[in-house]
Design a protein around this motif. Structure first.
Motif, mmCIF file in Angstrom:
data_model
loop_
_atom_site.group_PDB
_atom_site.id
_atom_site.type_symbol
_atom_site.label_atom_id
_atom_site.label_comp_id
_atom_site.label_asym_id
_atom_site.label_seq_id
_atom_site.Cartn_x
_atom_site.Cartn_y
_atom_site.Cartn_z
ATOM 1 N N LEU A 22 0.795 -1.230 0.000
ATOM 2 C CA LEU A 22 0.000 0.000 0.000
ATOM 3 C C LEU A 22 0.827 1.279 0.000
ATOM 4 C CD1 LEU A 22 -2.863 -1.145 2.393
ATOM 5 C CD2 LEU A 22 -2.847 -1.089 -0.125
ATOM 6 N N VAL A 23 2.084 1.179 -0.374
ATOM 7 C CA VAL A 23 2.927 2.368 -0.534
ATOM 8 C C VAL A 23 3.841 2.130 -1.736
ATOM 9 C CG1 VAL A 23 4.730 1.584 1.070
ATOM 10 C CG2 VAL A 23 4.414 4.033 0.648
ATOM 11 N N ASP A 24 4.030 3.168 -2.560
ATOM 12 C CA ASP A 24 4.940 3.014 -3.696
ATOM 13 C C ASP A 24 6.349 3.458 -3.302
ATOM 14 O OD1 ASP A 24 5.102 5.821 -3.940
ATOM 15 O OD2 ASP A 24 3.901 5.897 -5.773
ATOM 16 N N LYS A 25 7.262 3.425 -4.234
ATOM 17 C CA LYS A 25 8.663 3.750 -3.950
ATOM 18 C C LYS A 25 8.875 5.210 -3.575
ATOM 19 C CE LYS A 25 10.396 0.022 -6.783
ATOM 20 N NZ LYS A 25 11.118 -0.419 -7.952
ATOM 21 N N ARG A 28 4.018 7.236 -1.756
ATOM 22 C CA ARG A 28 2.621 7.559 -2.070
ATOM 23 C C ARG A 28 1.775 6.289 -2.074
ATOM 24 N NH1 ARG A 28 4.177 10.371 -7.657
ATOM 25 N NH2 ARG A 28 4.584 8.161 -7.936
ATOM 26 N N ALA A 29 0.478 6.488 -2.015
ATOM 27 C CA ALA A 29 -0.440 5.366 -2.209
ATOM 28 C C ALA A 29 -0.286 4.865 -3.642
ATOM 29 C CB ALA A 29 -1.871 5.812 -1.963
ATOM 30 N N PRO A 30 -0.368 3.572 -3.844
ATOM 31 C CA PRO A 30 -0.305 3.058 -5.219
ATOM 32 C C PRO A 30 -1.605 3.354 -5.962
ATOM 33 C CG PRO A 30 -0.743 1.272 -3.709
ATOM 34 C CD PRO A 30 -0.539 2.499 -2.867
ATOM 35 N N GLY A 31 -1.563 3.299 -7.252
ATOM 36 C CA GLY A 31 -2.755 3.523 -8.047
ATOM 37 C C GLY A 31 -2.994 4.994 -8.331
ATOM 38 N N VAL A 32 -4.153 5.274 -8.889
ATOM 39 C CA VAL A 32 -4.496 6.633 -9.273
ATOM 40 C C VAL A 32 -4.569 7.542 -8.044
ATOM 41 C CG1 VAL A 32 -6.187 8.087 -10.472
ATOM 42 C CG2 VAL A 32 -5.697 5.794 -11.328
ATOM 43 N N ILE A 33 -4.971 7.012 -6.872
ATOM 44 C CA ILE A 33 -5.068 7.894 -5.701
ATOM 45 C C ILE A 33 -3.714 8.437 -5.277
ATOM 46 C CG2 ILE A 33 -7.225 6.965 -4.813
ATOM 47 C CD1 ILE A 33 -5.638 5.526 -2.647
ATOM 48 N N ILE A 115 1.476 8.379 4.680
ATOM 49 C CA ILE A 115 1.609 6.970 5.035
ATOM 50 C C ILE A 115 2.715 6.864 6.071
ATOM 51 C CG2 ILE A 115 2.132 4.652 4.198
ATOM 52 C CD1 ILE A 115 0.976 5.610 1.454
ATOM 53 N N VAL A 116 2.347 6.420 7.246
ATOM 54 C CA VAL A 116 3.266 6.346 8.377
ATOM 55 C C VAL A 116 3.991 5.003 8.398
ATOM 56 C CG1 VAL A 116 3.432 6.462 10.892
ATOM 57 C CG2 VAL A 116 1.807 7.929 9.675
#
Length: 145
Positions: A22-25, A28-33, A115-116
């Motif tokens: 649920l976090v990208d590199k 951020r949140a993955p996906g369009v959000i 995202i903590v």
């Protein structure tokens, strides 16, 4: 845009308790959000993926968890009719409480997401200045609490 990427990643994260998904590199949140939350329409299931067609359904025992994520995060969340009206009073009460919390905290499609933590067993985030969410079994409390 319907955020199929978030649906797929959230489905795997909740279904397998792999919240690191649920976090990208870039944090951020993955996906369009994570890229364009003001244009993201988030969902767990729709008439094609779930419901009677069940081509790619969200795990039924994780639906409440999935909505805990969607309804507390940026984007424009959709609640599937079947989930709200046909899955029983327990889920309906949980969804209503999440919708009320979203409104009370002033969460909107472009709310700030921090995202903590996103580990194997736990996801934690703050949204805006008045809402925090945690998924998974590990302990976590917002800073200052």
């Amino acid at each position: 845009a319907f955020d199929f990427t978030t649906k797929g990643i959230l489905q795997e994260a909740c279904g397998r308790s792999e919240f690191w998904r649920l976090v990208d590199k870039k944090g951020r949140a993955p996906g369009v959000i994570g890229l364009w939350p003001g244009r993201a329409v988030t969902f767990l299931d729709n008439h094609d993926t779930g419901s009677t067609q069940a081509h790619w359904p969200f795990p039924s025992n994780k639906v409440a968890m999935g909505y805990a994520y969607l309804l507390t995060h940026p984007g424009t969340p959709c609640v599937m009719w079947d989930h709200y009206f046909d899955w029983g009073d327990d889920l309906k009460k949980k969804l209503t409480a999440l919708l009320e919390a979203r409104e009370a905290a002033g969460v909107h499609s472009r709310s700030k997401l921090e995202i903590v933590a996103a580990t194997d067993k736990m996801y934690a985030a703050t949204v805006g200045t008045r809402l925090a969410v945690k998924l998974g079994g590990e302990s976590w409390h917002p800073a200052g609490e």
